[in-house]
Structure formats: C-alpha cells, structure tokens
Design an enzyme around this catalytic site. Structure first.
Site, mmCIF file in Angstrom:
data_model
loop_
_atom_site.group_PDB
_atom_site.id
_atom_site.type_symbol
_atom_site.label_atom_id
_atom_site.label_comp_id
_atom_site.label_asym_id
_atom_site.label_seq_id
_atom_site.Cartn_x
_atom_site.Cartn_y
_atom_site.Cartn_z
ATOM 1 N N SER A 160 0.810 -1.218 0.000
ATOM 2 C CA SER A 160 0.000 0.000 0.000
ATOM 3 C C SER A 160 0.844 1.270 0.000
ATOM 4 O O SER A 160 0.380 2.330 -0.421
ATOM 5 C CB SER A 160 -0.946 0.008 1.201
ATOM 6 O OG SER A 160 -0.213 -0.087 2.420
ATOM 7 N N ASP A 404 -2.816 5.921 12.509
ATOM 8 C CA ASP A 404 -2.072 5.223 11.460
ATOM 9 C C ASP A 404 -0.745 5.946 11.253
ATOM 10 O O ASP A 404 -0.687 7.024 10.657
ATOM 11 C CB ASP A 404 -2.889 5.220 10.169
ATOM 12 C CG ASP A 404 -2.199 4.479 9.024
ATOM 13 O OD1 ASP A 404 -0.989 4.211 9.128
ATOM 14 O OD2 ASP A 404 -2.871 4.193 8.016
ATOM 15 N N HIS A 407 1.004 5.046 6.886
ATOM 16 C CA HIS A 407 0.705 5.694 5.620
ATOM 17 C C HIS A 407 0.862 7.219 5.720
ATOM 18 O O HIS A 407 0.982 7.764 6.809
ATOM 19 C CB HIS A 407 -0.701 5.303 5.167
ATOM 20 C CG HIS A 407 -0.856 3.826 4.975
ATOM 21 N ND1 HIS A 407 -1.382 2.994 5.943
ATOM 22 C CD2 HIS A 407 -0.523 3.026 3.927
ATOM 23 C CE1 HIS A 407 -1.379 1.739 5.504
ATOM 24 N NE2 HIS A 407 -0.857 1.735 4.287
#
Length: 428
Positions: A160, A404, A407
């Site tokens: 990702s 998070d 990311h």
C-alpha cells in the site's frame, strides 16, 4: 648461456617420460559423467547462484580505457553532478511551490489518504520541499513525464505504500490531461490509469512480498500468520512483463518479528512444508528473486527499474524524545536531528539490500527515501483517514491507540518520492 634453473625443463627432456597415448581411468570417467549429469539437472540453480557472485553492482557503468563513453541509461536526458547525493539533505519550508496539487482536485486519492477531508485541522505538512545538500532537485515536469511515457507502460509493484506513490504520481500528472482523455480501472491486483492521448498507462500491482504469499488478495489480505512461497516470483511477475519503467517496494510486510515462515512447495499441497528462517534471510531471498526476475525480463537498453527503500513508521515517541506511549498522533513538526534513525527501520534490512545489490550487475536504481522520511513524523495520516470499522468508545477517548503511523497524507511526502524518481529517471 645461462644454466638451467632447477624448475626449468625442455620439451626434449620431458618426452621420454610421457606415454604415447593418454587414457582416462575408469574412476575419472565416472566422475566427469556424474558432474555433467548434475550440471544438466541443476543448471538453472547453478546459474542463479553464480549470478549472485558477480563482483560489482553498477547503476551506471563508468568509462574505462577501452570504453571512453559510459553506457547511457534509458530515458536519461542529462546527468546529476557526481558530488550531488539527492538523498542527503534537509527539508525547507516552501509556501510558494508547495503543494503541487490540492487534495480536493485529485479524485484518485483513496479515502485512507485524504487527511483534510477527514478533519485534519492544519496543512503544515504540505509545505515542505526536499533540498539536497550540494545541488537542487530538478523541478517535476508533468508534460515531459507524459511525453516520455507516450506509448509506454509504467508500473509500481508492492504494498500500500507503493500504491500511495502510484496515486501521488497520477495526481502530479492528471492536471495536464483533459478529463475525457483519462480513466482508471481496477481488476484484482492490478489498477491501471490510462492517459488516452498519450497511449500511456501508469499502473499499480498489489504484491506486498513480490513473491507469492497468503496475503496476495488485493482487498482481503490482513493475515496475521504470514507465509511466503519460495521461488514464486513468476506468479506475479508474468503481469509485469513488457513494462518500460517499473518501481518495486517491499519491506513492512516482512516485519512480523524475528522469524518469517517460508513455504517450500505449493499453497495447493495438502501437506505443506513450511520452515522458519530469520527475517533477514527471508528478505534476502526476496531481493535475490527480484533481481533474477529483472535480469531475465527487463531490457537494460530500453527499460528502467527502481527499488524504493523502507518507508519508516513513527509509532514510538520515545525514539525522538517524546513521551512513552506517544506516536505520530498530533505531531505537526519535523524531527531536526540529522542523524535520527527510528527503531522501526531495521538497519540489518538496509544491510541486506546493500549486500544483495552490491553483488549484482543487474541495472536497478535504489531510491533511498528512508532517511529523509525519518524526519517526517508530521506527515502520516494518523487518525485522519477512513476507518474500516466503527471506533470503540475506548479508542475515541485515546486517539493515539488507532493512529495510522504507516501511511502518508496526500499531497505530502510521497510527492517528493516521485520527484526523486523523476530526477533519477532523467538525470541519473
């Protein structure tokens, strides 16, 4: 005339002692036959081994007395000064040229990366430009990039984080493409952005380990007990063939602890043979497989291959002098210590990359984004992203618990990764 030395002989002095006809002994004949049989049976394995023992890894061949002009890399239009390391530098605030696009105007950003839409109260993370110590990065030129890709394919392969880099690239480009001349489509592991006027595609292929694994489903891949199949890169690699520019990444999914599970046979086998090896040995296996695939499938005169180094997380505030239990949540400033290195970035893995690449002549360019990204604890999505499941009352009371720190918000840090890719593509 000089007397003969004790170790010098003439052909006449040796001839009487030589038999008139030389015969192979039965034992020697049997040994040679066995060696020939083994070479035929395991020839491919031997070639793989020998290919890893090549003495040097050359990104750009240097001139030699017999070769006054170095081989020109595909797509290169200039050259970076030898004294310039574009990966070594500092972040400078720039409210003139940053951000290069607005979050709201790029429809391709996934809801996990749209930090402003999800309520982030400030935009400071968008106004930083990377400044190398001894030179300047060339300005990203969307028209040049698209013209270069005319009739070609560019692909990001990995997890990702590489998908975020892929999205960043199409956000950097899409503004100069008319709305009716662009489209995007996802089918399984492959997402394809098409610039119709240029007959060009920019693609992303989900393969978090590059090799086949039990985490290969592009949507349902949150597997705690991860297993990678040895020697299986062609399972995904068949989708990468005929690509002109390819950007690999793989790191975070290997970090399951000190050990990694390796499948020796097939996932279809009823009785599976699974062994555990150190994370470093497992990662080394993956890197060697990638380099072998590149060597066998990419034309060094027409194509370019890049590998993006590990992307850091900022899950431990104590790494930068913060409070215990602190992480990237509510962080809006950069880390200023030029020697900072977070505990999440295993130096042993960087060493593996250096060792494996250093023994190969396979032409591949390393995008070393690790150190520069280490400084950016401010740039993560944190809590400002789409949540896949409702948050509990305990989580809502403690935002740090669900932040998070892997990311990155867009626009933001990953745009700079693509600027570095642009620089190395055109000015290696």
């Amino acid at each position: 005339m000089k007397p003969s030395s004790p170790m010098s002989f003439t052909s006449s002095s040796l001839s009487p002692s030589l038999p008139r006809k030389t015969r192979l002994s039965p034992y020697l004949f049997t040994l040679l036959t066995f060696i020939l049989f083994v070479c035929v049976l395991y020839g491919e394995d031997f070639m793989c081994i020998f290919s890893q023992l090549e003495p040097t890894f050359v990104l750009q061949p240097s001139p030699t007395p017999g070769n006054k002009k170095a081989e020109k890399l595909a797509f290169a239009i200039g050259k970076t000064e030898e004294s310039c390391d574009v990966f070594s530098g500092k972040w400078v605030r720039d409210e003139v040229s940053r951000p290069q696009y607005e979050e709201w105007e790029c429809p391709y950003i996934q809801p996990q990366l749209t930090c402003q839409e999800r309520g982030r109260p400030e935009k400071d993370y968008q106004f930083w430009r990377w400044q190398p110590n001894h030179c300047d990065l060339p300005s990203f030129n969307a028209t040049l990039m698209l013209e270069t890709l005319r009739g070609k394919r560019m692909m990001y392969v990995g997890d990702s984080l590489n998908r975020g880099m892929f999205v960043s690239m199409i956000c950097l480009l899409h503004r100069v493409i008319p709305d009716d001349q662009k489209s995007i489509k996802t089918s399984g592991s492959l997402t394809v952005f098409t610039a119709k006027e240029y007959n060009a595609t920019i693609e992303f292929y989900w393969a978090p380990f590059l090799l086949e694994s039990n985490s290969d489903d592009a949507i349902v891949h949150r597997v705690s007990d991860r297993v990678v199949r040895k020697g299986s890169i062609n399972k995904h690699g068949r989708h990468w063939k005929n690509v002109d520019i390819i950007v690999f990444n793989t790191y975070l999914w290997w970090m399951t602890g000190l050990k990694m599970k390796i499948l020796q046979g097939s996932f279809e086998d009823k009785e599976k043979v699974i062994t555990e090896v150190s994370t470093e040995d497992a990662y080394r296996m993956g890197m060697k497989s990638m380099l072998r695939w590149v060597k066998n499938n990419m034309d060094r005169k027409k194509t370019r291959v890049f590998f993006t180094s590990m992307s850091p997380t900022h899950a431990k505030g104590i790494d930068w002098g913060g409070e215990p239990g602190q992480n990237c949540y509510n962080q809006t400033t950069l880390i200023e210590d030029p020697n900072y290195w977070g505990s999440d970035c295993r130096k042993s893995i960087m060493k593996v990359i250096g060792e494996v690449f250093g023994r190969s002549k396979t032409p591949i360019t390393l995008l070393n984004i690790t150190q520069m990204s280490n400084y950016r604890k401010d740039a993560h999505t944190s809590i400002y992203k789409k949540q896949w499941s409702p948050l509990t009352s305990e989580q809502l009371e403690n935002p740090t618990s669900y932040a998070d720190c892997v990311h990155w918000c867009l626009p933001g840090l990953q745009d700079t990764w693509n600027e570095l890719l642009f620089a190395k593509l055109f000015y290696p």
